[in-house]
Design an enzyme around this catalytic site. Structure first.
Site, PDB file in Angstrom:
ATOM      1  N   ARG A  22     -10.424 -26.883  41.280  1.00 32.28           N
ATOM      2  CA  ARG A  22      -9.068 -27.309  40.637  1.00 32.28           C
ATOM      3  C   ARG A  22      -8.355 -28.091  41.844  1.00 32.28           C
ATOM      4  O   ARG A  22      -7.351 -28.716  41.692  1.00 32.28           O
ATOM      5  CB  ARG A  22      -8.184 -26.000  40.247  1.00 32.28           C
ATOM      6  CG  ARG A  22      -6.981 -25.863  39.833  1.00 32.28           C
ATOM      7  CD  ARG A  22      -6.490 -24.933  39.283  1.00 32.28           C
ATOM      8  NE  ARG A  22      -4.970 -24.761  39.936  1.00 32.28           N
ATOM      9  CZ  ARG A  22      -4.347 -23.488  39.446  1.00 32.28           C
ATOM     10  NH1 ARG A  22      -5.075 -22.468  38.979  1.00 32.28           N
ATOM     11  NH2 ARG A  22      -2.927 -23.370  40.000  1.00 32.28           N
TER      12      ARG A  22
ATOM     13  N   ARG B 123       9.800 -17.038  36.099  1.00 32.22           N
ATOM     14  CA  ARG B 123       9.563 -16.664  37.527  1.00 32.22           C
ATOM     15  C   ARG B 123      10.790 -16.375  38.077  1.00 32.22           C
ATOM     16  O   ARG B 123      10.888 -16.713  39.223  1.00 32.22           O
ATOM     17  CB  ARG B 123       8.744 -17.791  38.250  1.00 32.22           C
ATOM     18  CG  ARG B 123       7.278 -18.300  37.595  1.00 32.22           C
ATOM     19  CD  ARG B 123       6.541 -17.170  36.953  1.00 32.22           C
ATOM     20  NE  ARG B 123       5.072 -17.421  36.303  1.00 32.22           N
ATOM     21  CZ  ARG B 123       4.510 -16.751  35.865  1.00 32.22           C
ATOM     22  NH1 ARG B 123       4.446 -15.451  36.233  1.00 32.22           N
ATOM     23  NH2 ARG B 123       3.359 -17.037  35.349  1.00 32.22           N
TER      24      ARG B 123
ATOM     25  N   GLU C 174      -1.110 -27.029  31.863  1.00 32.28           N
ATOM     26  CA  GLU C 174      -0.965 -25.717  31.415  1.00 32.28           C
ATOM     27  C   GLU C 174      -0.632 -25.719  30.163  1.00 32.28           C
ATOM     28  O   GLU C 174       0.557 -24.911  29.538  1.00 32.28           O
ATOM     29  CB  GLU C 174       0.092 -24.802  32.278  1.00 32.28           C
ATOM     30  CG  GLU C 174      -0.545 -24.644  33.949  1.00 32.28           C
ATOM     31  CD  GLU C 174       0.446 -23.767  34.635  1.00 32.28           C
ATOM     32  OE1 GLU C 174       0.036 -23.196  35.431  1.00 32.28           O
ATOM     33  OE2 GLU C 174       1.717 -23.849  34.343  1.00 32.28           O
TER      34      GLU C 174
ATOM     35  N   ASP D 148      -0.947 -23.959  44.142  1.00 30.70           N
ATOM     36  CA  ASP D 148       0.123 -23.404  43.501  1.00 30.70           C
ATOM     37  C   ASP D 148       1.124 -22.551  44.117  1.00 30.70           C
ATOM     38  O   ASP D 148       1.213 -21.543  44.000  1.00 30.70           O
ATOM     39  CB  ASP D 148      -0.151 -22.771  42.119  1.00 30.70           C
ATOM     40  CG  ASP D 148       0.924 -22.503  41.125  1.00 30.70           C
ATOM     41  OD1 ASP D 148       2.109 -23.007  41.520  1.00 30.70           O
ATOM     42  OD2 ASP D 148       0.548 -22.088  39.900  1.00 30.70           O
TER      43      ASP D 148
ATOM     44  N   GLU E  67       7.450 -16.440  43.602  1.00 31.40           N
ATOM     45  CA  GLU E  67       6.585 -15.973  42.889  1.00 31.40           C
ATOM     46  C   GLU E  67       5.435 -15.487  43.259  1.00 31.40           C
ATOM     47  O   GLU E  67       4.778 -14.355  42.759  1.00 31.40           O
ATOM     48  CB  GLU E  67       6.131 -17.184  41.760  1.00 31.40           C
ATOM     49  CG  GLU E  67       5.142 -17.137  40.725  1.00 31.40           C
ATOM     50  CD  GLU E  67       4.662 -18.186  39.950  1.00 31.40           C
ATOM     51  OE1 GLU E  67       5.383 -19.299  39.964  1.00 31.40           O
ATOM     52  OE2 GLU E  67       4.002 -18.037  39.132  1.00 31.40           O
TER      53      GLU E  67
HETATM   54  C1  BDP Z   1       3.229 -21.840  38.082  1.00 28.99           C
HETATM   55  C2  BDP Z   1       3.889 -20.851  37.447  1.00 28.99           C
HETATM   56  C3  BDP Z   1       4.296 -21.226  36.024  1.00 28.99           C
HETATM   57  C4  BDP Z   1       4.924 -22.754  36.010  1.00 28.99           C
HETATM   58  C5  BDP Z   1       3.924 -23.632  36.802  1.00 28.99           C
HETATM   59  C6  BDP Z   1       4.421 -25.025  37.035  1.00 28.99           C
HETATM   60  O1  BDP Z   1       3.144 -19.472  37.297  1.00 28.99           O
HETATM   61  O2  BDP Z   1       5.270 -20.381  35.333  1.00 28.99           O
HETATM   62  O3  BDP Z   1       5.322 -23.076  34.660  1.00 28.99           O
HETATM   63  O4  BDP Z   1       3.570 -23.084  37.974  1.00 28.99           O
HETATM   64  O5  BDP Z   1       5.005 -25.209  38.128  1.00 28.99           O
HETATM   65  O6  BDP Z   1       3.088 -21.472  39.332  1.00 28.99           O
HETATM   66  O7  BDP Z   1       4.542 -25.877  36.338  1.00 28.99           O
END
Ligand code: BDP
Length: 714
Positions: free
Chosen positions: A350, A183, A306, A379, A407
C-alpha cells in the site's frame, strides 16, 4: 465595528463565567507579570493610530485595543496626532506619513500578506511602525506585535520583516453536516448548520481571530468524505454566512466536492469528467457558489480512495477529474486541492500506491491545481518517513497535509506536541529533478519555482469549551499556523511562544513545561510504535493497541499486514528484496535506509524485516531494544506527570487539574500499549522481557478481549 467590539468582549466575559476554561486559547492577553517590563511598555506605548479603513482594519484595531488593555492593564486610545511613544499602523497606500517611513525596497521585500514592524523616528520622536502591503498584512502585523509584547521583546530597536513561506495555510475540518466530526475528539462540529445563516455563534468570530493570529488564511468547512448536499442552495446560504464572518480576518472558505454530486444533486446519469453535461453542471454549480461567496477559495477533493467516487469509476484518471474542476474554478480565481491519499485493494504494498498513481501525471494538472499529500506514505502514523511524492513531481505544486486531530496519537487524551514530528518531515532532505533541498522547500514552492503553495492541517477543533479537548492540543493548532507561515521556526520557539500566551511567561514555568512538550512526541512513539512499527492500532476506531488484528475487510487494513511479525523477526521489508517501495525515493535516500545495519533505528521496521536477535546500533538485540523503547516510553510519561505536578503554582486550578487527570490516563494507556504489544510480539520472539523491566500485569488474552464499540471519532 460596534458589533465586533461586542462580540470580542463576549470572548472575555465567557472566560470569567467559566473560570480558566481554556476558551481564550493563546489570546488571553493577561497583564504582563514582570513589573519592570510592564512599566517599560507603559512608557513606550501611550497611544496608537491606524491609517486606512475597512473591515480588516477595524478588526485589527479592535485586537490592538483589547490586546493592549489586557497586557498593559490600561486603556490605550487612538490618537491621530503622532506623539512620541505611539504606534503607527497602516499601509503606505493609506498614508503619506507611513509611505515616508518605509523605502520602496523595504516594502517590496515583503509579500502581499507580509508585514514590517520597526522602531523609527518621526520628527525625532520614537514611534513603532506596523506596515504592510495589504490590510491582511496589517492584521498579521498587529497580532505579531501583541505576541512580541508577551515574549518580553525590547521595543527600542524593532526591525522585523516577515512574510509567509507558504501561500495557502488552511485547516481541513472533517466535519459532517450532522455535526459529527470524523476523527474528532473535542465534541461536535463548531458549525451549527441548523441555525445558520441566521445565528452567528460567537465561536465563529473567536475561531477567525485565533486563525488570523497565526496566519491561517483558509478553512475547508466539510469532511473529505463529502456530502454533496453542502453544494445545494440551502447550504450555500449558510456557507456564505460563515464566509462573511471570516472575511475581515483574511480567511477564505473552501468546500469538499463529492465527485458524484452531478448525479446526486444534478440528477445526471454520470459524473464522468469528460462528459460535457457533467462539465457544464460543475461550471454552473461553481458559478452559483461564487454568487453566494464572491471570494470562495475552491474545492478539496478526495476521490477514488476508501470508497469515495472519483474519475476512475469512469476509467478516467486524477488529471481528468482535477482539471475539470480546475477549469470551472479558474475564471473565478478558485483552486483545486486534489488529495493524493488514494489506495485501493491491490496485491502490492500500500505504501507505493499514491506514488505509482500520481508520479506519471506530473506536468498534466492545470495551473490552479495543487496535489495535497499526507506527510507520510501510509496514514498519519506516530512516525512515518516522508512521502516519496515530495520531490517526485517537480511540475506540480504539492501541498502538505498534516493531521492535528490525534487519530493515531492518543486522541484528545494524550499530551503530544507535534512540531518535532512535523519538522522531521519538513526538514527531511530530498531531491527534485536532481536539485537538493528539503521537503519544506518542495511544499513552499521554492525548489521547483511554483507560484502557489500550501500546507493543510486536519483540524482538532470541536465545540468543547477549550476547543481541542486537551488544552495542549491547542498548541498543535497554533503550531500548524506558525509553521505554515515559517517552516524554519524551531519546535522550541513555537512551544515557548504558545506557553507564554496560553499559560505564563515565567521562565521557570516555561523551562519545565517546554521540556514536557518537546519530549512528548518521542515518548508517544516509544510507547506506541517504536523502531518504525506502524499501523498496529485498534481496528476501525483506531483506539489502543491491536497488533494481533487480522479480521479486517481488506489485508491492508490489518495490523498484521504492516508489522509482519513471525518466528524470524518483525518489520516490513521494503528494500529490493521485498516490496521495493524504497525505490520510490531518490538514490541518496535509498542509501540511507537500504542497509539494515545502517538504517536509522527510528525507521528500521518501516523498511526491514529484522531478526529478533538482530544487533542494533546500541549493541542490544532487536528484542531487547523493543523492550527498552516500550519501557522508556512509559517512563517518559511518568516523568511528564512529575514535571507537570511541579508546575502547580504557575497554573490556574482548572487547567492544572485537567492536564493532571489526562496525564494519568495517558500513563495507563501507555502501559496498556507497552504490555499488549510486548506480550503479543513475545509470542513470536519467544524471548523474555528482561527482568529489570516492569512485567505485564495482565495476559495477552485479556488485552485481545477488550472491545470499544463506542470509541469516539469513528
Ligand atoms: C484516515 C481516517 C479516515 C479518513 C482518511 C482520509 O481514518 O477517517 O477519511 O484518513 O484522510 O486516516 O481520507
Amino acid at each position: 465595528m460596534k458589533r465586533i467590539l461586542l462580540l470580542v468582549t463576549g470572548f472575555f466575559l465567557l472566560s470569567s463565567v467559566f473560570g480558566e476554561s481554556g476558551y481564550r486559547l493563546w489570546l488571553r492577553y493577561e497583564p504582563i507579570s514582570n513589573a519592570t517590563l510592564l512599566s517599560g511598555y507603559k512608557k513606550a506605548i501611550t497611544s496608537f493610530h491606524f491609517t486606512g479603513n475597512g473591515e480588516t482594519i477595524d478588526v485589527a484595531k479592535q485586537e490592538m485595543i483589547i490586546g493592549l488593555k489586557g497586557l498593559l492593564n490600561k486603556t490605550i486610545s487612538e490618537d491621530k496626532s503622532i506623539k512620541p511613544n505611539s504606534i503607527l499602523v497602516g499601509t503606505p497606500a493609506s498614508s503619506a506619513l507611513v509611505a515616508s517611513l518605509v523605502s520602496s525596497t523595504e516594502i517590496e521585500s515583503i509579500r502581499s500578506e507580509g508585514f514590517i514592524i520597526k522602531t523609527t523616528l518621526i520628527n525625532g520622536k520614537l514611534v513603532i511602525l506596523v506596515t504592510a502591503n495589504s490590510d491582511k498584512g496589517i492584521l498579521y502585523g498587529v497580532f505579531h506585535f501583541l505576541r512580541l509584547l508577551q515574549a518580553g521583546q525590547n521595543l527600542n530597536r524593532l526591525a522585523i520583516n516577515s512574510s509567509p513561506k507558504t501561500g495557502l495555510r488552511v485547516l481541513n475540518h472533517w466535519d459532517n453536516l450532522n455535526r459529527y466530526v470524523e476523527r474528532g475528539y473535542a465534541g461536535i462540529s463548531i458549525w451549527d448548520w441548523h441555525r445558520l445563516p441566521g445565528y452567528i455563534d460567537q465561536r465563529y468570530i473567536d475561531y477567525a481571530r485565533a486563525n488570523a493570529s497565526i496566519g491561517i488564511n483558509g478553512t475547508v468547512l466539510t469532511n473529505v468524505n463529502a456530502n454533496a448536499m453542502v453544494l445545494s442552495p440551502t447550504y450555500l446560504e449558510k456557507v456564505a454566512a460563515l464566509a462573511n464572518t471570516f472575511r475581515p480576518y483574511g480567511i477564505k472558505v473552501y468546500l469538499t466536492a463529492r465527485f458524484s454530486a452531478p448525479i446526486e444533486l444534478g440528477k445526471l446519469k454520470t459524473a464522468d469528467p469528460l462528459d460535457t453535461a457533467v462539465q457544464r453542471w460543475w461550471k454552473d454549480k461553481i458559478s452559483e457558489i461564487y454568487s453566494y461567496v464572491p471570494d470562495f477559495g475552491g474545492l478539496l477533493v478526495k476521490a477514488n480512495s476508501e470508497g469515495q467516487p472519483g474519475p476512475q469509476n469512469y476509467n478516467r484518471n486524477h488529471v481528468d477529474g482535477a482539471n475539470m474542476l480546475a477549469d470551472a474554478l479558474a475564471p473565478h480565481g478558485g483552486i483545486v486541492m486534489w488529495r493524493a491519499f488514494v489506495y485501493s485493494e491491490i496485491p502490492d504494498d500500500r505504501f507505493k500506491q499514491a506514488y505509482n498513481e500520481f508520479k506519471p501525471l506530473d506536468g498534466q494538472f492545470k495551473k490552479n491545481v495543487l496535489v495535497q499529500v499526507k506527510n507520510g506514505p501510509i496514514d498519519f502514523q506516530p512516525r512515518e518517513p516522508f512521502h516519496p511524492l515530495f520531490g517526485a513531481m517537480p511540475k506540480t505544486p504539492l501541498m502538505m497535509e498534516f493531521q492535528l486531530t490525534q487519530e493515531y496519537l492518543g486522541f484528545a487524551t494524550h499530551l503530544v506536541f507535534m512540531p518535532p514530528m512535523f519538522k522531521e518531515v519538513l526538514d527531511a532532505k530530498t531531491f527534485s529533478n536532481g536539485k537538493p533541498g528539503t521537503v519544506a522547500n518542495v511544499i513552499d514552492g521554492s525548489l521547483d519555482d511554483h507560484s502557489i503553495s500550501g500546507m493543510a492541517g486536519v483540524a482538532n477543533i470541536g465545540n468543547e469549551i477549550n476547543w481541542t479537548g486537551h488544552v495542549f492540543g491547542q498548541a498543535n493548532w497554533y503550531a500548524m499556523g506558525r509553521l505554515a507561515w515559517d517552516h524554519t521556526l524551531s519546535s522550541e520557539r513555537i512551544a515557548t511562544e504558545w506557553l507564554q500566551q496560553t499559560f505564563s511567561s515565567s521562565n521557570s514555568f516555561i523551562k519545565t513545561a517546554k521540556q514536557i512538550m518537546l519530549n512528548s512526541h518521542e515518548a508517544l512513539v516509544n510507547y506506541m510504535t517504536p523502531l518504525g512499527l506502524h499501523h498496529i492500532m485498534g481496528y476501525g476506531h483506531h483506539y489502543g493497541p491491536a497488533p494481533w488484528y487480522d479480521k479486517g475487510a481488506r489485508p491492508d487494513w490489518n495490523p498484521v499486514y504492516f508489522h509482519k511479525a513471525d518466528a524470524e523477526g518483525i518489520g516490513y521489508n521494503r528494500t529490493s528484496t521485498g516490496s521495493n517501495a524504497l525505490a520510490q525515493y531518490p538514490p541518496e535516500i535509498q542509501k540511507k535506509y537500504a542497509d539494515i545495519n545502517t538504517c536509522p533505528d527510528a525507521y528500521l521496521l518501516w523498511f526491514h524485516h529484522a531478526a529478533w536477535d538482530h544487533k542494533m546500533q546500541s549493541g542490544n538485540t532487536l528484542w531487547e531494544e523493543l523492550c527498552l523503547r516500550y519501557n522508556s516510553g512509559v517512563d517518559s510519561v511518568r516523568a511528564m506527570q512529575k514535571q507537570w505536578s511541579s508546575l502547580k503554582q504557575y497554573v490556574d486550578g482548572d487547567r492544572f487539574k485537567q492536564v493532571r487527570m489526562l496525564l494519568s490516563i495517558q500513563e495507563k494507556e501507555a502501559v496498556w500499549w507497552r504490555d499488549a504489544c510486548l506480550l503479543y510480539f513475545q509470542s513470536f520472539s519467544k524471548m523474555a522481557i528482561p527482568a529489570k523491566y516492569e512485567q505485564p500485569a495482565k495476559t495477552l488474552e485479556y488485552y485481545k478481549a477488550l472491545s470499544f464499540p463506542y470509541a469516539p471519532g469513528n
